[in-house]
Design a protein around this motif. Structure first.
Motif, PDB file in Angstrom:
ATOM      1  N   MET A  89       6.998  11.149  -1.872  1.00 23.77           N
ATOM      2  CA  MET A  89       6.419   9.840  -1.198  1.00 23.77           C
ATOM      3  C   MET A  89       5.974   9.135  -2.725  1.00 23.77           C
ATOM      4  SD  MET A  89       3.646  10.648   1.578  1.00 23.77           S
ATOM      5  CE  MET A  89       3.107  12.053   0.829  1.00 23.77           C
ATOM      6  N   ARG A  90       6.086   7.715  -2.921  1.00 28.54           N
ATOM      7  CA  ARG A  90       5.680   7.003  -4.213  1.00 28.54           C
ATOM      8  C   ARG A  90       4.737   6.121  -3.833  1.00 28.54           C
ATOM      9  NH1 ARG A  90      10.706   9.197  -4.883  1.00 28.54           N
ATOM     10  NH2 ARG A  90      11.164   9.726  -7.022  1.00 28.54           N
ATOM     11  N   TRP A  91       3.445   6.358  -4.333  1.00 28.41           N
ATOM     12  CA  TRP A  91       2.313   5.213  -3.900  1.00 28.41           C
ATOM     13  C   TRP A  91       2.101   4.278  -5.244  1.00 28.41           C
ATOM     14  CZ3 TRP A  91       0.401   4.624   0.796  1.00 28.41           C
ATOM     15  CH2 TRP A  91       0.321   5.944   1.734  1.00 28.41           C
ATOM     16  N   THR A  92       1.418   3.312  -4.931  1.00 28.56           N
ATOM     17  CA  THR A  92       0.838   2.281  -5.854  1.00 28.56           C
ATOM     18  C   THR A  92      -0.328   1.471  -5.561  1.00 28.56           C
ATOM     19  OG1 THR A  92       1.469   1.046  -8.231  1.00 28.56           O
ATOM     20  CG2 THR A  92       2.524   0.537  -6.008  1.00 28.56           C
ATOM     21  N   ASN A  93      -0.785   0.754  -6.390  1.00 25.89           N
ATOM     22  CA  ASN A  93      -1.600  -0.337  -5.919  1.00 25.89           C
ATOM     23  C   ASN A  93      -0.982  -1.865  -6.348  1.00 25.89           C
ATOM     24  OD1 ASN A  93      -3.885   0.968  -4.865  1.00 25.89           O
ATOM     25  ND2 ASN A  93      -4.518   1.508  -7.014  1.00 25.89           N
ATOM     26  N   TYR A  94      -1.240  -2.821  -5.648  1.00 25.91           N
ATOM     27  CA  TYR A  94      -0.892  -3.962  -6.041  1.00 25.91           C
ATOM     28  C   TYR A  94      -1.760  -4.902  -5.768  1.00 25.91           C
ATOM     29  CZ  TYR A  94       0.492  -5.438  -1.337  1.00 25.91           C
ATOM     30  OH  TYR A  94       0.453  -5.803   0.104  1.00 25.91           O
ATOM     31  N   LEU A  95      -1.826  -6.133  -6.265  1.00 26.28           N
ATOM     32  CA  LEU A  95      -2.768  -7.301  -6.012  1.00 26.28           C
ATOM     33  C   LEU A  95      -1.918  -8.108  -5.060  1.00 26.28           C
ATOM     34  CD1 LEU A  95      -5.485  -8.606  -6.652  1.00 26.28           C
ATOM     35  CD2 LEU A  95      -4.353  -9.911  -8.024  1.00 26.28           C
ATOM     36  N   SER A  96      -2.538  -8.163  -3.801  1.00 28.35           N
ATOM     37  CA  SER A  96      -1.940  -8.896  -2.679  1.00 28.35           C
ATOM     38  C   SER A  96      -2.245 -10.788  -2.944  1.00 28.35           C
ATOM     39  CB  SER A  96      -2.325  -8.535  -1.357  1.00 28.35           C
ATOM     40  OG  SER A  96      -2.102  -9.539  -0.314  1.00 28.35           O
ATOM     41  N   ARG A  97      -0.903 -11.567  -2.762  1.00 29.38           N
ATOM     42  CA  ARG A  97      -1.142 -12.644  -2.928  1.00 29.38           C
ATOM     43  C   ARG A  97      -1.655 -13.306  -1.660  1.00 29.38           C
ATOM     44  NH1 ARG A  97       4.697 -13.141  -5.551  1.00 29.38           N
ATOM     45  NH2 ARG A  97       4.192 -11.844  -7.577  1.00 29.38           N
ATOM     46  N   THR A  98      -1.777 -12.564  -0.540  1.00 31.93           N
ATOM     47  CA  THR A  98      -2.272 -12.874   0.673  1.00 31.93           C
ATOM     48  C   THR A  98      -3.846 -13.237   0.711  1.00 31.93           C
ATOM     49  OG1 THR A  98      -0.633 -12.064   1.668  1.00 31.93           O
ATOM     50  CG2 THR A  98      -2.484 -12.609   3.124  1.00 31.93           C
ATOM     51  N   ASP A  99      -4.461 -12.054   0.213  1.00 29.12           N
ATOM     52  CA  ASP A  99      -5.925 -12.316   0.200  1.00 29.12           C
ATOM     53  C   ASP A  99      -6.494 -11.940  -1.338  1.00 29.12           C
ATOM     54  OD1 ASP A  99      -5.565  -9.526  -0.275  1.00 29.12           O
ATOM     55  OD2 ASP A  99      -6.731  -8.853   1.521  1.00 29.12           O
ATOM     56  N   GLN A 100      -5.689 -11.857  -2.392  1.00 18.96           N
ATOM     57  CA  GLN A 100      -6.266 -11.656  -3.841  1.00 18.96           C
ATOM     58  C   GLN A 100      -6.848 -10.220  -3.697  1.00 18.96           C
ATOM     59  OE1 GLN A 100      -5.117 -13.419  -6.583  1.00 18.96           O
ATOM     60  NE2 GLN A 100      -3.832 -14.180  -4.612  1.00 18.96           N
ATOM     61  N   ALA A 101      -6.489  -9.372  -2.961  1.00 17.04           N
ATOM     62  CA  ALA A 101      -7.785  -8.035  -3.013  1.00 17.04           C
ATOM     63  C   ALA A 101      -6.414  -6.933  -3.323  1.00 17.04           C
ATOM     64  CB  ALA A 101      -8.097  -7.679  -1.566  1.00 17.04           C
ATOM     65  N   VAL A 102      -6.957  -5.770  -3.903  1.00 20.00           N
ATOM     66  CA  VAL A 102      -6.244  -4.669  -4.197  1.00 20.00           C
ATOM     67  C   VAL A 102      -5.498  -3.794  -3.023  1.00 20.00           C
ATOM     68  CG1 VAL A 102      -6.032  -2.448  -5.630  1.00 20.00           C
ATOM     69  CG2 VAL A 102      -7.189  -4.565  -6.656  1.00 20.00           C
ATOM     70  N   HIS A 103      -4.539  -3.620  -2.755  1.00 28.46           N
ATOM     71  CA  HIS A 103      -4.066  -2.544  -1.919  1.00 28.46           C
ATOM     72  C   HIS A 103      -3.284  -1.501  -2.118  1.00 28.46           C
ATOM     73  CE1 HIS A 103      -5.282  -5.356   1.652  1.00 28.46           C
ATOM     74  NE2 HIS A 103      -5.120  -6.512   0.475  1.00 28.46           N
ATOM     75  N   SER A 104      -3.342  -0.380  -1.691  1.00 28.73           N
ATOM     76  CA  SER A 104      -2.331   0.748  -1.698  1.00 28.73           C
ATOM     77  C   SER A 104      -1.025   0.378  -1.260  1.00 28.73           C
ATOM     78  CB  SER A 104      -2.839   1.929  -1.270  1.00 28.73           C
ATOM     79  OG  SER A 104      -3.140   1.848   0.189  1.00 28.73           O
ATOM     80  N   ALA A 105       0.015   0.966  -1.529  1.00 24.63           N
ATOM     81  CA  ALA A 105       1.052   0.669  -0.899  1.00 24.63           C
ATOM     82  C   ALA A 105       2.225   1.832  -1.083  1.00 24.63           C
ATOM     83  CB  ALA A 105       1.924  -0.642  -1.327  1.00 24.63           C
ATOM     84  N   LEU A 106       3.162   2.132  -0.142  1.00 24.65           N
ATOM     85  CA  LEU A 106       4.087   3.206   0.061  1.00 24.65           C
ATOM     86  C   LEU A 106       5.276   2.539  -0.542  1.00 24.65           C
ATOM     87  CD1 LEU A 106       4.946   6.072   0.726  1.00 24.65           C
ATOM     88  CD2 LEU A 106       5.332   5.171   2.854  1.00 24.65           C
ATOM     89  N   LEU A 107       6.037   2.902  -1.394  1.00 26.70           N
ATOM     90  CA  LEU A 107       7.287   2.551  -1.776  1.00 26.70           C
ATOM     91  C   LEU A 107       8.653   2.938  -0.834  1.00 26.70           C
ATOM     92  CD1 LEU A 107       9.183   0.749  -3.646  1.00 26.70           C
ATOM     93  CD2 LEU A 107       9.234   2.646  -5.226  1.00 26.70           C
ATOM     94  N   VAL A 108       9.243   2.385  -0.353  1.00 23.09           N
ATOM     95  CA  VAL A 108      10.277   2.614   0.704  1.00 23.09           C
ATOM     96  C   VAL A 108      11.523   1.709   0.276  1.00 23.09           C
ATOM     97  CG1 VAL A 108      11.072   3.250   2.972  1.00 23.09           C
ATOM     98  CG2 VAL A 108       8.837   3.745   2.401  1.00 23.09           C
ATOM     99  N   GLU A 109      12.423   2.277  -0.054  1.00 27.98           N
ATOM    100  CA  GLU A 109      13.923   1.546  -0.444  1.00 27.98           C
ATOM    101  C   GLU A 109      13.412   0.064  -1.097  1.00 27.98           C
ATOM    102  OE1 GLU A 109      15.705   1.459   3.415  1.00 27.98           O
ATOM    103  OE2 GLU A 109      16.427   3.541   3.267  1.00 27.98           O
TER     104      GLU A 109
END
Length: 308
Positions: free
Chosen positions: A1-21
């Motif tokens: 698995m490959r995980w990261t955080n990103y800043l969502s442009r939907t709610d301007q909050a930090v979210h974790s995310a799984l990288l898939v393809e």
């Protein structure tokens, strides 16, 4: 698995995310919260794939460091070829202590940058440098760990770049402490936290048979291999946890791979061949399977203030 955080442009909050393809499958909380939960990462992965909070292309996302504010950051010096070459160039013998135990220093958890963030030079430096490293992220608490089982506490691995002001570092360490201001302006992490099972097919020696490279303005400066570790991460974690607790999100850096910094290259080939970093230099740091850090060097945001 490959995980990261990103800043969502939907709610301007930090979210974790799984990288898939090439796509980020987001959850409603940052990655550090996943590590501190009772649910293992593969359980969170199942949730992200079944019911993602949001989907977005990884290439277009505002990626952040996988752990933007770790509880602690320890940086070891675990690659023998870097230690031997650097000390020889300085006409200094390697202490026998280095072969008896792994050594580390604590650096600044408040100075973590993401894989695409610009890197400011330390105030007052004229000899700014990168350090090509890999780091383990602790996923499960533990104390007094055994070297043979300590790696079970690793959630994953990330690229780690310990940006270093060599002139400041040299001066402050003359008193027998440090490094301090020579190191704590910036540390880059990213691009993804890669879980150990992804890397197991590459295991070799005390590490993994994975290339580590740095290019400055398109020119390859550094090239090494993770498998060259003298001290394994199991040994580093065992030493770091002696008499204390490692906590989820703690960062354990490997130290610089051989040829993995300008200091070493300039000592062996000359500063003209490998000049120090300057504003507007573009630096690409890559480790196979872990992704890349792509950044630009910027001027310091402040000048040193005289103390007396």
């Amino acid at each position: 698995m490959r995980w990261t955080n990103y800043l969502s442009r939907t709610d301007q909050a930090v979210h974790s995310a799984l990288l898939v393809e090439g796509e980020l499958l987001a959850l409603d909380r940052p990655l550090i919260d996943l590590l501190n939960s009772d649910v293992p990462l593969h359980g969170w992965a199942d949730r992200a794939m079944a019911r993602p909070w949001e989907r977005c292309a990884a290439e277009d996302a505002d990626l952040l460091a996988p752990i933007p504010r770790p509880p602690s950051v320890r940086d070891f010096m675990a690659f023998e070829n870097h230690v031997v070459t650097s000390y020889a160039a300085l006409d200094t013998e390697v202490s026998p202590v280095w072969y008896d135990q792994p050594v580390f220093y604590f650096t600044n958890p408040a100075a973590i940058l993401g894989p695409r963030d610009m890197v400011p030079m330390a105030p007052g430096t004229a000899r700014f440098d990168y350090e090509l490293e890999v780091a383990a992220v602790i996923g499960r608490s533990g104390a007094d760990l055994h070297p043979e089982t300590a790696e079970d506490h690793i959630a994953g691995y990330v690229i780690f770049c310990d940006w270093s002001a060599r002139d400041l570092q040299t001066t402050e360490m003359e008193v027998g402490l440090g490094p301090a201001k020579g190191k704590d302006t910036a540390t880059s992490l990213g691009a993804y936290l890669v879980t150990p099972d992804e890397l197991e097919p590459f295991r070799k020696g005390r590490g993994f048979d994975l290339r580590m490279n740095v290019a400055v303005n398109g020119r390859v400066y550094s090239s090494g291999n993770w498998s060259d570790l003298y001290w394994s991460f199991g040994e580093m974690l065992a030493y770091a946890s002696r008499g204390t607790h490692l906590r989820p999100g703690d960062i354990i850096g490997s130290g610089t791979v051989g040829t993995g910094c300008i200091l070493e290259l300039s000592l062996t080939h000359g500063e003209a061949a490998y000049p120090w970093l300057r504003p507007d230099d573009e630096v690409l740091i890559e480790i196979e399977q872990l992704g890349a850090i792509r950044t630009k060097i910027t001027t310091s945001s402040a000048a040193p203030i005289p103390l007396r």
